[in-house]
Scaffold this motif. Structure first.
Motif, PDB file in Angstrom:
ATOM      1  N   LEU A   1       8.111   1.996  -9.985  1.00 39.79           N
ATOM      2  CA  LEU A   1       8.981   3.086  -9.569  1.00 39.79           C
ATOM      3  C   LEU A   1      10.302   2.617  -8.965  1.00 39.79           C
ATOM      4  O   LEU A   1      11.356   3.142  -9.285  1.00 39.79           O
ATOM      5  CB  LEU A   1       8.269   4.026  -8.589  1.00 39.79           C
ATOM      6  N   VAL A   2      10.270   1.603  -8.078  1.00 40.83           N
ATOM      7  CA  VAL A   2      11.500   1.199  -7.399  1.00 40.83           C
ATOM      8  C   VAL A   2      12.186  -0.002  -8.054  1.00 40.83           C
ATOM      9  O   VAL A   2      13.267  -0.407  -7.636  1.00 40.83           O
ATOM     10  CB  VAL A   2      11.261   0.905  -5.897  1.00 40.83           C
ATOM     11  N   THR A   3      11.540  -0.603  -9.061  1.00 43.30           N
ATOM     12  CA  THR A   3      12.175  -1.682  -9.829  1.00 43.30           C
ATOM     13  C   THR A   3      11.875  -1.475 -11.307  1.00 43.30           C
ATOM     14  O   THR A   3      11.010  -0.678 -11.677  1.00 43.30           O
ATOM     15  CB  THR A   3      11.654  -3.075  -9.413  1.00 43.30           C
ATOM     16  N   ARG A   4      12.580  -2.205 -12.138  1.00 41.27           N
ATOM     17  CA  ARG A   4      12.359  -2.132 -13.581  1.00 41.27           C
ATOM     18  C   ARG A   4      11.365  -3.204 -14.015  1.00 41.27           C
ATOM     19  O   ARG A   4      11.139  -4.177 -13.303  1.00 41.27           O
ATOM     20  CB  ARG A   4      13.683  -2.320 -14.320  1.00 41.27           C
ATOM     21  N   VAL A   5      10.794  -2.999 -15.183  1.00 43.25           N
ATOM     22  CA  VAL A   5       9.898  -4.026 -15.726  1.00 43.25           C
ATOM     23  C   VAL A   5      10.719  -5.278 -16.042  1.00 43.25           C
ATOM     24  O   VAL A   5      11.925  -5.212 -16.248  1.00 43.25           O
ATOM     25  CB  VAL A   5       9.164  -3.534 -16.984  1.00 43.25           C
ATOM     26  N   VAL A   6      10.038  -6.411 -16.048  1.00 36.83           N
ATOM     27  CA  VAL A   6      10.690  -7.698 -16.297  1.00 36.83           C
ATOM     28  C   VAL A   6      10.130  -8.294 -17.581  1.00 36.83           C
ATOM     29  O   VAL A   6       8.903  -8.330 -17.776  1.00 36.83           O
ATOM     30  CB  VAL A   6      10.456  -8.665 -15.118  1.00 36.83           C
ATOM     31  N   LYS A   7      11.003  -8.765 -18.443  1.00 38.42           N
ATOM     32  CA  LYS A   7      10.587  -9.377 -19.700  1.00 38.42           C
ATOM     33  C   LYS A   7      10.593 -10.899 -19.593  1.00 38.42           C
ATOM     34  O   LYS A   7      11.563 -11.485 -19.130  1.00 38.42           O
ATOM     35  CB  LYS A   7      11.505  -8.946 -20.843  1.00 38.42           C
ATOM     36  N   ILE A   8       9.501 -11.498 -20.054  1.00 37.94           N
ATOM     37  CA  ILE A   8       9.401 -12.956 -20.156  1.00 37.94           C
ATOM     38  C   ILE A   8       8.786 -13.270 -21.511  1.00 37.94           C
ATOM     39  O   ILE A   8       7.670 -12.811 -21.808  1.00 37.94           O
ATOM     40  CB  ILE A   8       8.527 -13.562 -19.037  1.00 37.94           C
ATOM     41  N   ASN A   9       9.522 -14.004 -22.304  1.00 38.86           N
ATOM     42  CA  ASN A   9       9.044 -14.383 -23.646  1.00 38.86           C
ATOM     43  C   ASN A   9       8.574 -13.176 -24.466  1.00 38.86           C
ATOM     44  O   ASN A   9       7.559 -13.232 -25.178  1.00 38.86           O
ATOM     45  CB  ASN A   9       7.907 -15.412 -23.527  1.00 38.86           C
ATOM     46  N   GLY A  10       9.294 -12.069 -24.324  1.00 42.56           N
ATOM     47  CA  GLY A  10       9.002 -10.886 -25.116  1.00 42.56           C
ATOM     48  C   GLY A  10       7.956  -9.953 -24.538  1.00 42.56           C
ATOM     49  O   GLY A  10       7.731  -8.861 -25.068  1.00 42.56           O
ATOM     50  N   PHE A  11       7.311 -10.341 -23.434  1.00 41.86           N
ATOM     51  CA  PHE A  11       6.290  -9.503 -22.813  1.00 41.86           C
ATOM     52  C   PHE A  11       6.867  -8.827 -21.560  1.00 41.86           C
ATOM     53  O   PHE A  11       7.686  -9.412 -20.849  1.00 41.86           O
ATOM     54  CB  PHE A  11       5.062 -10.339 -22.431  1.00 41.86           C
ATOM     55  N   GLU A  12       6.413  -7.612 -21.283  1.00 40.99           N
ATOM     56  CA  GLU A  12       6.896  -6.864 -20.130  1.00 40.99           C
ATOM     57  C   GLU A  12       5.878  -6.918 -18.997  1.00 40.99           C
ATOM     58  O   GLU A  12       4.666  -6.765 -19.220  1.00 40.99           O
ATOM     59  CB  GLU A  12       7.167  -5.407 -20.519  1.00 40.99           C
ATOM     60  N   TYR A  13       6.404  -7.106 -17.772  1.00 38.74           N
ATOM     61  CA  TYR A  13       5.525  -7.287 -16.625  1.00 38.74           C
ATOM     62  C   TYR A  13       5.936  -6.408 -15.446  1.00 38.74           C
ATOM     63  O   TYR A  13       7.110  -6.062 -15.272  1.00 38.74           O
ATOM     64  CB  TYR A  13       5.543  -8.744 -16.161  1.00 38.74           C
ATOM     65  N   LEU A  14       4.923  -6.099 -14.618  1.00 39.73           N
ATOM     66  CA  LEU A  14       5.113  -5.440 -13.334  1.00 39.73           C
ATOM     67  C   LEU A  14       4.394  -6.249 -12.257  1.00 39.73           C
ATOM     68  O   LEU A  14       3.772  -7.282 -12.528  1.00 39.73           O
ATOM     69  CB  LEU A  14       4.556  -4.012 -13.374  1.00 39.73           C
ATOM     70  N   ASP A  15       4.469  -5.755 -11.044  1.00 41.24           N
ATOM     71  CA  ASP A  15       3.901  -6.388  -9.846  1.00 41.24           C
ATOM     72  C   ASP A  15       2.457  -6.855 -10.067  1.00 41.24           C
ATOM     73  O   ASP A  15       1.594  -6.088 -10.485  1.00 41.24           O
ATOM     74  CB  ASP A  15       3.956  -5.359  -8.712  1.00 41.24           C
TER      75      ASP A  15
END
Length: 282
Positions: free
Chosen positions: A148-162
């Motif tokens: 909610l307060v941040t965007r997802v992060v991409k690493i090597n094509g995969f999306e991550y959250l906390d």
């Protein structure tokens, strides 16, 4: 040879406590005392500086660089744009030699495994990322990417959250990896059902924003179970825990009052000093 793991858990600005404890562990025991390090969410930052050997830099960040709206700004516009938690600010600071540059070479050449937990957005499961020079800052950011307060992060094509959504204290992972002794830095006060009520409703409302990824929505909706998970993890027979000896001075996980941050850092130092004193006696 006994293999030891250091695990630093989540907690937002409660992480100031963990940073104080990490500072003392670094100064008195040194990074070579532990063979592996694991962290998720707010724990990613002190873990990185611990294994890079930059204890004074860690202290400087907490004393000077997180207060006010430098790191957290819960204004409506920032929440709407998912920039309330300024993870880009942290990345830039850790690249800047004039600020608090993270010595990545020292960390990666420490001879110790450093692992950040992040939640795979597609699978809804934890991933244990052992970063390289190219991915380390993004791995730390992904581990801290709060829904909610941040965007997802991409690493090597995969999306991550906390990573705290799925494995806030990877005790079982550390034992699977062959560790015999596990030291956990837990900055959460002992659970209080009275304090959890309103927070549960907010977390469950936040889950509605992730209905397109049901596994993540469920993790957020059920985040009330996170504290139960943490309590169970620290009761494992191979675990020793450092946790607040009294109520934290921070009024919430988003409290950026510098006096409160300093007091939490100091409490972490005090409790870690007591732990190390007892350790060295035996």
């Amino acid at each position: 040879m006994v293999k030891r793991a250091l695990i630093i858990g989540p907690g937002g600005m409660y992480g100031a406590y963990s940073c104080g404890a990490t500072y003392v562990l670094g100064k008195r025991l040194g990074r070579k005392y532990f063979h592996k390090g694991y962290a998720c969410s707010a724990g990613a930052y002190p873990l990185a500086f611990f294994f890079s050997g930059q204890y004074e830099t860690l202290k400087k960040v907490l004393r000077c660089d997180l207060d006010g709206t430098k790191f957290i700004d819960l204004s409506f516009s920032n929440i709407l744009s998912r920039k309330a938690l300024k993870l880009d600010y942290m990345e830039k600071m850790f690249k800047d030699a004039k600020a608090a540059k993270l010595n990545i070479n020292s960390l990666l050449n420490s001879g110790r495994d450093v692992i950040f937990v992040a939640t795979n957005l597609k699978t809804g499961k934890p991933e244990y990322i052992k970063p390289n020079k190219k991915t380390i800052l993004k791995a730390m950011t992904a581990s801290c990417s709060l829904p909610l307060v941040t965007r997802v992060v991409k690493i090597n094509g995969f999306e991550y959250l906390d990573g705290g959504l799925t494995d806030p204290l990877p005790v079982n992972k550390s034992i699977e990896d062959g560790c015999d002794e596990v030291l956990v830095l837990c900055n959460y006060p002992k659970p209080s059902s009275k304090k959890r009520g309103f927070k549960e409703q907010i977390e469950r409302l936040a889950s509605l924003f992730y209905l397109s990824t049901p596994s993540i929505a469920k993790k957020i909706f059920d985040s009330v179970n996170q504290l139960k998970y943490i309590e169970n993890a620290i009761n494992h027979k191979k675990v020793t825990v450092i946790r607040p000896s009294k109520e934290l001075p921070l009024v919430s996980r988003s409290d950026t009052n510098q006096e409160h941050i300093d007091a939490a850092f100091d409490l972490g130092m005090k409790d870690a000093e007591a732990f190390v004193d007892n350790l060295l006696k035996n």
